[in-house]
Design an enzyme around this catalytic site. Structure first.
Site, mmCIF file in Angstrom:
data_model
loop_
_atom_site.group_PDB
_atom_site.id
_atom_site.type_symbol
_atom_site.label_atom_id
_atom_site.label_comp_id
_atom_site.label_asym_id
_atom_site.label_seq_id
_atom_site.Cartn_x
_atom_site.Cartn_y
_atom_site.Cartn_z
ATOM 1 N N PHE A 166 31.248 35.819 44.354
ATOM 2 C CA PHE A 166 31.603 34.938 43.106
ATOM 3 C C PHE A 166 32.775 34.530 43.576
ATOM 4 O O PHE A 166 33.971 35.328 43.517
ATOM 5 C CB PHE A 166 31.336 35.266 41.781
ATOM 6 N N LYS B 93 43.577 34.550 37.229
ATOM 7 C CA LYS B 93 43.167 34.975 36.041
ATOM 8 C C LYS B 93 44.474 35.564 35.339
ATOM 9 O O LYS B 93 45.245 34.807 34.760
ATOM 10 C CB LYS B 93 41.962 35.847 36.279
ATOM 11 N N ASP C 284 39.997 38.772 47.805
ATOM 12 C CA ASP C 284 39.912 37.819 46.152
ATOM 13 C C ASP C 284 39.823 38.959 45.339
ATOM 14 O O ASP C 284 39.187 39.294 44.674
ATOM 15 C CB ASP C 284 38.547 37.171 46.185
HETATM 16 C C1 LIG Z 1 36.969 33.927 38.258
HETATM 17 C C2 LIG Z 1 37.078 34.305 39.696
HETATM 18 C C3 LIG Z 1 37.169 32.834 40.554
HETATM 19 C C4 LIG Z 1 37.354 31.414 40.012
HETATM 20 O O1 LIG Z 1 38.609 31.507 39.153
HETATM 21 P P1 LIG Z 1 38.649 30.038 38.257
HETATM 22 O O2 LIG Z 1 39.985 30.190 37.559
HETATM 23 O O3 LIG Z 1 37.549 30.172 37.194
HETATM 24 O O4 LIG Z 1 38.633 28.952 39.219
HETATM 25 C C5 LIG Z 1 37.366 33.322 41.972
HETATM 26 N N1 LIG Z 1 37.046 34.524 42.460
HETATM 27 C C6 LIG Z 1 36.869 35.515 41.465
HETATM 28 C C7 LIG Z 1 36.417 36.829 42.199
HETATM 29 C C8 LIG Z 1 36.824 35.347 40.214
HETATM 30 O O5 LIG Z 1 36.320 36.351 39.327
#
Ligand SMILES: *Cc1c(COP(=O)(O)O)cnc(C)c1O
Length: 420
Positions: free
Chosen positions: A157, A271, A242
């Site tokens: 994700f 985040k 990520d």
């Molecule tokens: C939440 C998340 C995203 C996307 O972040 P947004 O601010 O919602 O666009 C990307 N990668 C990971 C691992 C995430 O948990």
């Protein structure tokens, strides 16, 4: 003991109050239906707890998917935001502002890298990382034009944009949204040999979550990330981690990669970087990679704005003390011990690291959503994923008593369901 806590701390709504019902009706009439929220309407928050419009309190065990790692209304972060609100909030990067320099300097130092590319949302950090990796591939590695490929993991994700969903294998994220962006190869998560086999001369990057959050807090074998680091270095391929959900304290270190001694070429952050106040994301890396970007090639109107930079700097300063990185595993050990004791009592498996748990509920008892609704009625906010998995990721400011209380609520909910 825990029963008294239940009575004292969170007397949850038995049903939705009239005020809440009206607000829910407004959202369902006029907000697009791309979410299916639990029926609680939050009005305020303090630390690990939130209060709904009828005055009921709930322990927030989702923490906005770890965007609220430092707690709701964190006084230090609010102070930084308020001070900046009174000065200036947006200049665009057409000009310099006096907040961005200190922020990128501190973040680069925290990450042990040279440079920061500031953006806003997590998906933008991922998109930016992809663009940087492709540009690096063509300009530095010498890949022929438009042939670059990036290797990603099954179950990933990384966000919701069209390019990012192009390499998702979750049909509900993709169906109806094609055509998709080419240039991605999917390999099983946790399998370094499969990853190496997918690399060819046009591979510019491997993009991975060090721990897969949305997949249900999937922790790879301890040898996996070190092997990925070794393989990518040997093949002259960038390793992009990520850490948007796994980073910034949640797992007990600044980055989940730290847990296995791995340093990727690029960190993607988001985040919690915005302290739960404003969206702040970033790509962090060294000059030999991030330096491929030249003026005019990439940008964002709000990226690096003074308000975001002021809050981001306050977040980095909090992390620089190491206090949160220490709290998360201490409280996490407590959380995981409590959850493991529920295995065989409605819980099938528990995964996770630090203050982050993925709990597989016995699907014959109830779907994950029903468990979350029952937890809500007991004053605990949590979110299900993939049917019968529940995630717990309370703000790292949560108290030990609250952690015990959360586990007790889950025990009671599962016992109730088993008795039905
Ligand atoms: C939440 C998340 C995203 C996307 O972040 P947004 O601010 O919602 O666009 C990307 N990668 C990971 C691992 C995430 O948990």
């Amino acid at each position: 003991m825990t029963t008294n806590l239940t009575d004292a701390r969170a007397v949850a709504a038995a049903s939705v109050s009239p005020a809440a019902a009206g607000l829910i009706a407004q959202e369902s009439a006029h907000a697009a239906h791309n979410y299916h929220p639990l029926e609680v309407v939050v009005a305020s928050g303090d630390g690990a707890w939130v209060t709904d419009v009828a005055g009921h309190r709930y322990l927030d065990c989702l923490a906005a998917y770890s965007a609220v790692n430092f707690g709701h209304s964190n006084p230090v972060l609010l102070h930084a935001a308020r001070a900046q609100l009174g000065r200036i909030t947006l200049t665009s990067r057409a000009f310099y502002n006096d907040q961005l320099g200190p922020f990128v300097t501190a973040l680069a130092e925290l990450a042990g890298k040279d440079m920061v590319l500031p953006m806003n949302t997590g998906a933008e950090a991922v998109e930016s990382g992809i663009k940087v990796a492709r540009a690096w591939g063509y300009r530095v590695k010498g890949v022929a034009p438009d042939l670059a490929n990036i290797i990603v993991a099954a179950g990933n994700f990384h966000g919701r944009t069209t390019t990012i969903i192009s390499f998702s294998d979750d049909e509900s994220a993709r169906a109806g949204f094609g055509p998709f962006t080419p240039g991605f190869r999917t390999v099983p998560y946790g399998d370094a040999a499969a990853l190496e086999a997918a690399i060819d001369e046009n591979t510019v990057a491997v993009l991975l979550e060090p721990i897969q959050g949305e997949a249900g807090i999937v922790v790879p074998p301890a040898s996996y990330l070190p092997a990925v680091r070794e393989i990518t270095t040997r093949h002259n391929v960038l390793f992009i981690a990520d850490e948007i959900q796994s980073g910034l304290g949640r797992t007990g270190s600044t980055f989940a990669c730290d847990l296995v001694g791995v340093v990727p070429d690029l960190y993607l952050l988001g985040k919690a970087l915005g302290g739960g106040i404003v969206p702040v994301s970033a790509v962090v890396g060294n000059t030999d990679v991030l330096g491929v970007l030249h003026p005019g090639e990439h940008g964002s109107t709000f990226g690096g704005n003074p308000l975001a930079a002021a809050v981001g700097l306050a977040v980095v300063n909090m992390l620089a003390t190491g206090e949160y990185q220490q709290r998360a595993p201490e409280l996490g050990a407590r959380l995981h011990a409590g959850l493991r004791a529920l295995i065989g009592h409605g819980v099938v498996a528990v995964r996770g690291v630090g203050l982050w748990a993925g709990i597989d509920i016995d699907s014959s008892l109830a779907p994950g959503r029903a468990v979350c609704e029952a937890l809500l009625a007991r004053g605990l906010l949590a979110k299900d994923t993939h049917g019968s998995t529940i995630r717990l990721a309370p703000p790292i400011v949560v108290s030990a008593e609250d952690v015990d209380w959360a586990v007790e609520q889950l025990r009671l909910v599962l016992a109730d369901l088993a008795a039905l």
